[in-house]
Design an enzyme around this catalytic site. Structure first.
Site, PDB file in Angstrom:
ATOM      1  N   TYR A 238      -1.726  -1.346  10.753  1.00  0.00           N
ATOM      2  CA  TYR A 238      -1.713  -1.487   9.292  1.00  0.00           C
ATOM      3  C   TYR A 238      -0.399  -0.944   8.711  1.00  0.00           C
ATOM      4  CZ  TYR A 238      -3.672  -1.164   4.521  1.00  0.00           C
ATOM      5  OH  TYR A 238      -3.913  -1.296   3.174  1.00  0.00           O
TER       6      TYR A 238
ATOM      7  N   SER B  96       0.868  -1.181   0.000  1.00  0.00           N
ATOM      8  CA  SER B  96       0.000   0.000   0.000  1.00  0.00           C
ATOM      9  C   SER B  96       0.897   1.221   0.000  1.00  0.00           C
ATOM     10  CB  SER B  96      -0.860  -0.019   1.275  1.00  0.00           C
ATOM     11  OG  SER B  96      -1.453   1.236   1.519  1.00  0.00           O
TER      12      SER B  96
HETATM   13  N1  NAD Z   1      -8.800  -0.955  -0.883  1.00  0.00           N
HETATM   14  C1  NAD Z   1      -7.777  -0.104  -0.843  1.00  0.00           C
HETATM   15  O1  NAD Z   1      -7.952   1.096  -0.985  1.00  0.00           O
HETATM   16  C2  NAD Z   1      -6.369  -0.631  -0.656  1.00  0.00           C
HETATM   17  C3  NAD Z   1      -5.310   0.259  -0.870  1.00  0.00           C
HETATM   18  C4  NAD Z   1      -4.003  -0.186  -0.711  1.00  0.00           C
HETATM   19  C5  NAD Z   1      -3.750  -1.492  -0.356  1.00  0.00           C
HETATM   20  N2  NAD Z   1      -4.796  -2.329  -0.139  1.00  0.00           N
HETATM   21  C6  NAD Z   1      -4.464  -3.697   0.260  1.00  0.00           C
HETATM   22  O2  NAD Z   1      -5.029  -4.597  -0.658  1.00  0.00           O
HETATM   23  C7  NAD Z   1      -5.319  -5.811  -0.005  1.00  0.00           C
HETATM   24  C8  NAD Z   1      -6.762  -6.219  -0.295  1.00  0.00           C
HETATM   25  O3  NAD Z   1      -7.600  -5.177   0.142  1.00  0.00           O
HETATM   26  P1  NAD Z   1      -9.136  -5.029  -0.301  1.00  0.00           P
HETATM   27  O4  NAD Z   1      -9.439  -3.577  -0.302  1.00  0.00           O
HETATM   28  O5  NAD Z   1      -9.394  -5.838  -1.511  1.00  0.00           O
HETATM   29  O6  NAD Z   1      -9.837  -5.607   0.997  1.00  0.00           O
HETATM   30  P2  NAD Z   1     -11.142  -6.513   1.165  1.00  0.00           P
HETATM   31  O7  NAD Z   1     -11.565  -6.337   2.584  1.00  0.00           O
HETATM   32  O8  NAD Z   1     -12.121  -6.222   0.079  1.00  0.00           O
HETATM   33  O9  NAD Z   1     -10.547  -7.981   0.957  1.00  0.00           O
HETATM   34  C9  NAD Z   1      -9.658  -8.550   1.878  1.00  0.00           C
HETATM   35  C10 NAD Z   1      -9.910 -10.038   1.892  1.00  0.00           C
HETATM   36  O10 NAD Z   1      -9.017 -10.621   2.833  1.00  0.00           O
HETATM   37  C11 NAD Z   1      -9.731 -11.632   3.529  1.00  0.00           C
HETATM   38  N3  NAD Z   1      -9.135 -11.860   4.835  1.00  0.00           N
HETATM   39  C12 NAD Z   1      -8.995 -10.982   5.851  1.00  0.00           C
HETATM   40  N4  NAD Z   1      -8.464 -11.593   6.920  1.00  0.00           N
HETATM   41  C13 NAD Z   1      -8.264 -12.887   6.572  1.00  0.00           C
HETATM   42  C14 NAD Z   1      -7.768 -14.026   7.254  1.00  0.00           C
HETATM   43  N5  NAD Z   1      -7.386 -13.974   8.546  1.00  0.00           N
HETATM   44  N6  NAD Z   1      -7.699 -15.190   6.591  1.00  0.00           N
HETATM   45  C15 NAD Z   1      -8.108 -15.300   5.310  1.00  0.00           C
HETATM   46  N7  NAD Z   1      -8.605 -14.252   4.618  1.00  0.00           N
HETATM   47  C16 NAD Z   1      -8.688 -13.062   5.251  1.00  0.00           C
HETATM   48  C17 NAD Z   1     -11.146 -11.070   3.674  1.00  0.00           C
HETATM   49  O11 NAD Z   1     -12.089 -12.093   3.935  1.00  0.00           O
HETATM   50  C18 NAD Z   1     -11.340 -10.394   2.334  1.00  0.00           C
HETATM   51  O12 NAD Z   1     -11.942 -11.258   1.382  1.00  0.00           O
HETATM   52  C19 NAD Z   1      -5.026  -5.600   1.484  1.00  0.00           C
HETATM   53  O13 NAD Z   1      -3.753  -6.109   1.820  1.00  0.00           O
HETATM   54  C20 NAD Z   1      -5.033  -4.093   1.606  1.00  0.00           C
HETATM   55  O14 NAD Z   1      -4.217  -3.657   2.664  1.00  0.00           O
HETATM   56  C21 NAD Z   1      -6.095  -1.944  -0.284  1.00  0.00           C
END
Ligand code: NAD
Length: 272
Positions: free
Chosen positions: A167, A154
């Site tokens: 985070y 991120s």
């Molecule tokens: N959405 C954003 O703006 C953004 C920006 C930068 C980075 N990210 C990173 O991208 C990645 C995905 O984010 P997203 O926005 O798609 O989130 P999201 O919440 O839509 O998806 C995350 C997924 O991880 C799964 N998960 C969480 N804990 C878990 C566990 N203990 N075991 C198994 N599965 C688990 C959840 O069930 C979910 O399906 C993350 O690492 C997040 O930090 C997201």
């Protein structure tokens, strides 16, 4: 002042060339595959021909995902797994050619009020589990002289924000892990990189927009441009498919010498 177009700079919400790179015969594992970015990565790698182990604790979300794979070149194998089971996580990664560490969770709270047990869980899911998955994946990758590890980090892997201590700590740790694996993996044909998005249009972020609009009493489009994207030059959210496109690129032949890198896609946030 010129008016910002609604989709400045263009962007993709479908793969540019779904069959590229050619990953047929390759096995990939994506964690957090039921969520926004993980789902997009899973579908993108399957479109490129890979057999994708789709790992998530969300059984319902995985079932929805597998309903979307018809017509793709590759296949998706759902695996319900909570990544806090670190031994199971390590085993799940055995034999994969491509590993995408994507699962993540967030809690926004000042440090002095941050629950220690949540801090521990965030570090477990977002740093220790990636270490264990990488540990499980490397022997096969080293054995064949080829492997691709992509860590969905991120902007918060490179910059801090107040109230996101766990985070930000986890993502900064992931950056260090990724670079260390890059150094060790290079002689074995294994690359390791981070992808560093700004705000991506996922259910997690959509919910924040709705909540903030209600709290501030302003329309949702103003939440995006004035609050979430305040420090971002390109005033739109990133699409999950754009992140998946970068992940696919890092699996392809043109990226063979890209390792230990952090591929920032943040609309200019970190240009400040
Ligand atoms: N959405 C954003 O703006 C953004 C920006 C930068 C980075 N990210 C990173 O991208 C990645 C995905 O984010 P997203 O926005 O798609 O989130 P999201 O919440 O839509 O998806 C995350 C997924 O991880 C799964 N998960 C969480 N804990 C878990 C566990 N203990 N075991 C198994 N599965 C688990 C959840 O069930 C979910 O399906 C993350 O690492 C997040 O930090 C997201």
């Amino acid at each position: 002042m010129t008016e910002q177009p609604s989709n400045p700079g263009g962007g993709v919400d479908t793969p540019l060339d779904p069959s590229s790179p050619d990953l047929s015969g390759r096995t990939a594992l994506v964690t957090g595959a039921a969520g926004g970015i993980g789902r997009a990565c899973t579908l993108r790698l399957a479109a490129a021909g890979a057999t994708v182990r789709a790992v998530d604790r969300d059984e319902h979300g995985l079932a929805e995902l597998t309903g979307q794979v018809a017509g793709l070149n590759g296949t998706v194998e759902p695996q319900v797994l909570d990544l806090t089971d670190l031994d199971a996580a390590e085993r799940a990664a055995e034999g994969v050619d491509v590993l995408v560490n994507n699962a993540g969770i967030q809690l926004v709270r000042p440090v002095h009020e941050f629950p220690p047990e949540v801090f521990h869980t965030v570090l477990t899911v977002m740093l220790e589990a990636p270490f264990r998955l990488i540990r499980g994946a490397l022997p096969h990758m080293y054995g064949q002289g080829w492997g691709r590890i992509i860590n969905v980090s991120s902007v918060h892997g490179l910059r801090a924000s107040a109230f996101k201590s766990a985070y930000v700590s986890a993502k900064h740790g992931l950056e260090g892990l990724s670079k260390t694996v890059a150094l060790e993996g290079a002689p074995h044909g294994v690359t390791s990189n981070c992808v560093n998005p700004g705000y991506v249009r996922t259910p997690l972020v959509e919910k924040q927009i709705t909540d903030q609009a209600a709290v501030h009493g302003i329309p949702e489009d103003r939440v995006v441009s004035e609050i979430l994207l305040r420090d971002t030059a390109v005033k739109r959210l990133i699409e999950p498919a754009e992140v998946a496109e970068t992940v696919a690129f890092l699996c392809g032949p043109a990226a063979a010498t890209i390792t230990g890198s952090s591929y920032v896609m943040d609309g200019g946030w970190t240009a400040h």
